[in-house]
Scaffold this motif. Structure first.
Motif: not given
Lengths: 263, 282
Positions: A10, A13-14, A17, A20-21, A24-25, A90, A93-94, A99
């Protein structure tokens, strides 16, 4: 029922991610990856002098910029971004998912490693192409470079996560964190030759990891003859390692004990 | 079998007693709505059940687990629940499908991401960046992330805030379909029509205490209260409240030659009884 995925899987995976984020900034890409390059352009163009036999200021400056790059992409980035994630909900939520928190930390570390690598490649590439930077030629120096980068990244990541509990809000984080980093850069001999700084500044800087990282990077990029201009007349790499490990341990304890998911 | 058991739950913040002794029992497969004004103790109660806050005293079992436990069993427990928090604004730089597919990886037995995207009505937005979604679409994404793990128990906090009426109806259908799959749902909402449409039972909470737990039809003595019969006579609105409205209508039917002009028969709405209860508690 299937088994829960492993913490490491995980974490990877994090990491994917997070990267990728990050990509994009545009502002964060420019700030953390290109800003050091812009500084190299400015300082390298303005100061064309040699500070010791065979050592240009650019050569000295690249060592400092790589060290502060570790602090920028680790400490500074995380100490600003995590309070924002806390404000946006966020983190909460996590927290509500299965996770593990360690996977979140691994993801952040991978993000730091990725942006760090991009930054180092660009700095060294531009340094060699435009500012006559000499890369180390011995395997021993590259080995020092490797452990310094890894240990420095780990320490900066952990301290960034630990410091993320200090800012009260995401909006205020940058105003607290950025000045600390900039002042440390001045005190730690990134922009000026360290031994030419007032001694009180040298003493303050010696408490914090950046001074030691910078000194360690000088041991990689400057000829050994430059030790005559160092405080201890040697590179002190053993001591650098000890200081970084101490900060790593303290940071880790704080990060684990004090990490907050919500305000 | 009860999924949530709460006995004597108390929690205070400094001097302020937020939850003053709450008892609850929610059965498997039930949709249970928690109603109450802001500051009544709703959010504190739900956050304690979700494991976000520690309680001062009381006994709690959620799916047989104490939410306050932070050992390894916590992860297994979280794998079995889903949480839809109040409006969030995170992950703007991800695409809808990326985000949902990523969250699916956290769970041992997730739903199929594509079918979840379709279920919340985001199929034609699946490749959009989250920051470009409207408020209602973003809320549907929150719901998608809450149900992706195929939870046995789902917490829904103000789920339809910012929905247009059509989206709300579609959302209610989604919640009913989750219930028919056996999911237990704890809902907090300010929309009493939503509670009435969805909930098997509602609890009204105020000042940290539960005032009543009942079905939406029976809350506040609603089913036995007087019914208002209203009609038009000589151009004037006339009304009569009665416990035997059928008798009133029969009498009116014999009084008028054909249709009774302007006839309406109404019982108090859930909102009427709720406001009376909240007002009475002040």
């Amino acid at each position: 029922m299937n088994r829960l995925p492993s913490t490491l899987a995980l974490g990877l995976q994090r990491g994917a991610l997070e990267i990728r984020q990050f990509m994009r900034q545009r502002e964060s890409v420019v700030f953390t990856i290109f800003f050091p390059l812009i500084l190299l352009m400015i300082f390298g163009s303005v100061f064309k002098n040699t500070i010791a036999p065979g050592v240009t200021f650019s050569q000295y400056f690249v060592a400092g910029m790589i060290a502060s790059g570790l602090v920028n992409s680790g400490f500074q980035q995380l100490a600003i971004v995590i309070p924002l994630e806390r404000d946006f909900g966020s983190l909460k939520r996590l927290r509500g998912t299965p996770m593990p928190v360690a996977s979140y930390f691994i993801g952040k570390a991978l993000l730091v490693i990725a942006s760090m690598t991009a930054q180092i490649v660009l700095l060294l590439g531009f340094g060699v192409a435009f500012f006559g930077l000499n890369l180390p030629t011995s395997a021993g120096k590259w080995f020092t470079f490797l452990w310094l980068t890894l240990l420095g990244t780990a320490t900066a990541t952990v301290l960034g996560i630990a410091f993320s509990i200090v800012p009260k809000s995401g909006r205020g984080a940058s105003a607290i964190v950025s000045p600390i980093v900039i002042i440390l850069q001045f005190f730690s001999g990134v922009f000026f030759v360290f031994t030419q700084l007032p001694s009180w500044m040298q003493h303050v800087a010696a408490i914090f990891p950046l001074k030691w990282l910078t000194q360690g990077m000088r041991s990689v990029f400057l000829p050994d003859s430059f030790t005559s201009q160092e405080v201890a007349h040697s590179w002190e790499n053993g001591r650098t390692c000890a200081v970084l490990v101490a900060w790593l341990v303290v940071g880790l304890i704080f990060a684990i004990k004090k990490f907050r998911w919500s305000n | 079998m009860s999924v949530i058991e709460v006995r004597g739950l108390r929690k205070s913040y400094g001097e302020n007693l937020a939850v003053a002794g709450i008892d609850l029992s929610i059965a498997q497969g039930e949709i249970f709505a928690l109603l109450g004004p802001n500051g009544a103790g709703k959010t504190t109660t739900v956050e304690i059940l979700e494991g976000f806050r520690d309680r001062d005293s009381g006994e709690i079992s959620v799916l047989g687990h104490d939410p306050q436990r932070s050992d390894k069993s916590g992860r297994i427990w979280r794998n079995r629940i889903g949480i839809v928090l109040q409006a969030t604004s995170d992950a703007g730089d991800l695409r809808v499908s990326e985000c949902i597919e990523h969250f699916a990886k956290y769970y041992s037995n997730p739903r199929d991401p594509e079918s979840v995207i379709a279920a919340v009505g985001l199929s034609d937005k699946r490749d959009d960046l989250i920051r470009n979604l409207s408020g209602g679409q973003r809320r549907r994404l929150d719901v998608a992330l809450g149900i992706i793990g195929n939870p046995e128990l789902l917490f829904l906090d103000e789920p339809t805030t910012g929905f247009d009426p059509e989206a709300r109806r579609a959302f209610w259908e989604l919640i009913r379909s989750l219930q028919s799959d056996g999911t237990t749902i704890l809902l907090t909402t300010h929309y009493l029509d939503e509670a009435e449409a969805l909930a098997d039972r509602v609890a009204v909470i105020n000042h940290g205490k539960i005032l009543e737990i009942a079905t939406p039809q029976k809350l506040g003595g609603r089913s036995t209260s007087l019914t208002k019969v209203q009609w038009l006579e000589n151009g004037e609105i006339r009304s009569e409240e009665s416990s035997e409205p059928t008798a009133v209508v029969k009498r009116l039917a014999s009084q008028f030659p054909g249709e009774i002009p302007g006839l309406t028969i109404s019982r108090p709405t859930l909102e009427d009884v709720y406001l009376t209860m909240i007002g009475g508690a002040e």
